[in-house]
Design a protein around this motif. Structure first.
Motif, PDB file in Angstrom:
ATOM      1  N   ILE A  97       0.282  27.522  16.977  1.00 43.14           N
ATOM      2  CA  ILE A  97       0.372  27.661  15.528  1.00 43.14           C
ATOM      3  C   ILE A  97       0.068  26.295  14.914  1.00 43.14           C
ATOM      4  N   LEU A 119       4.355  33.478  12.447  1.00 43.48           N
ATOM      5  CA  LEU A 119       5.113  33.866  13.636  1.00 43.48           C
ATOM      6  C   LEU A 119       5.421  35.364  13.606  1.00 43.48           C
ATOM      7  N   LYS A 123       4.138  38.149  16.336  1.00 46.30           N
ATOM      8  CA  LYS A 123       5.010  39.135  16.980  1.00 46.30           C
ATOM      9  C   LYS A 123       4.407  40.533  16.861  1.00 46.30           C
ATOM     10  N   GLN A 129       4.961  34.263  23.175  1.00 47.08           N
ATOM     11  CA  GLN A 129       5.411  32.916  22.836  1.00 47.08           C
ATOM     12  C   GLN A 129       4.293  32.160  22.147  1.00 47.08           C
ATOM     13  N   VAL A 130       4.713  31.247  21.288  1.00 44.65           N
ATOM     14  CA  VAL A 130       3.781  30.448  20.503  1.00 44.65           C
ATOM     15  C   VAL A 130       4.172  28.987  20.676  1.00 44.65           C
ATOM     16  N   MET A 150      11.281  26.566  16.202  1.00 40.83           N
ATOM     17  CA  MET A 150      10.691  26.179  17.477  1.00 40.83           C
ATOM     18  C   MET A 150      11.585  25.137  18.145  1.00 40.83           C
ATOM     19  N   LEU A 177       8.957  35.012  21.077  1.00 43.02           N
ATOM     20  CA  LEU A 177       8.996  36.029  20.021  1.00 43.02           C
ATOM     21  C   LEU A 177       9.526  37.364  20.530  1.00 43.02           C
TER      22      LEU A 177
END
Length: 177
Positions: A97, A119, A123, A129-130, A150, A177
Motif C-alpha cells: 500500500i 485496506l 480485503k 496481507q498488505v 499496520m 486482513l
C-alpha cells in the motif's frame, strides 16, 4: 450520471487514471519536497508512464495506486492504493500500500483515510496481507502506517536504492486482513 469512482471514503473518491490527470500528477511528482523520499523527482514522461502502468495493473489485478479526488470539489489530491512489489526480498512478491499526496493536502488526514479505505478494498479482493515500506527517515509515512493498524516488521536494505544511501535503511510494516 454514473460516478467516476470505483469506491470512496468519507472525503475521497478512488478511480483509474485519466489523461487529464497528467498535468497535476506530473507537477506533484516533479516537486522536490514531495519526492524527497524517492530517488528523484519524476519527469512528465515518467509520470505518464506510471499512470499507464497503474491502469494496466488495475486491469490485470483489480488494484493499483489509484488517482484520488476530493469528493466535495472533484479536485485531484494525489494517489493512494495498492501495488505489487517484486524486487528481491524475503517478503516479496507482495501486495503493498502506498500514497503520494499534493503538498497543499498534507496534514489533513487524507493519506490515513484513503489508506484505511484501500485496506478495506484489499480485503474485498481477498488479499490476505498488505505491506508498506518507506525510508526509515520518512516519519510522516510511518505515522500513516501506524494509524491504519499496520505493525512494524523489520528494517531492510532496499536493493533498488543501493545508489541512494540517504534513503536507507527502509522500514517494513505489515497488516493481515
Amino acid at each position: 450520471m454514473d460516478s467516476p469512482y470505483l469506491f470512496h471514503s468519507q472525503r475521497l473518491g478512488f478511480r483509474t487514471w485519466l489523461p487529464s490527470d497528467l498535468k497535476q500528477f506530473s507537477a506533484m511528482n516533479a516537486d522536490p519536497e514531495t519526492m524527497y523520499y524517492f530517488q528523484k523527482p519524476y519527469s512528465t514522461k515518467e509520470s505518464l508512464a506510471m499512470m499507464k502502468r497503474m491502469n494496466a495493473l488495475y486491469k490485470e489485478r483489480g488494484h493499483c495506486y489509484f488517482a484520488v479526488d476530493l469528493l466535495e470539489s472533484g479536485d485531484f489530491v494525489g494517489m493512494i492504493g495498492l501495488g505489487t512489489k517484486t524486487f528481491p526480498a524475503h517478503f516479496t512478491p507482495c501486495v503493498d500500500i502506498g500514497w503520494r499526496i499534493q503538498k497543499k493536502y498534507w496534514n489533513q488526514g487524507i493519506a490515513s483515510e484513503g489508506a484505511a479505505k484501500c485496506l478495506e478494498f484489499a480485503k474485498n479482493l481477498n488479499v490476505l496481507q498488505v505491506y508498506a515500506l518507506a525510508s526509515s527517515r520518512n516519519a510522516a509515512s510511518i505515522r500513516v502506517m501506524q494509524k491504519i493498524g499496520m505493525e512494524y516488521e523489520c528494517d531492510f536494505e532496499h536493493p533498488d536504492l543501493k545508489d541512494h544511501p540517504r534513503l536507507q535503511p527502509c522500514i517494513l510494516y505489515k497488516i493481515g486482513l
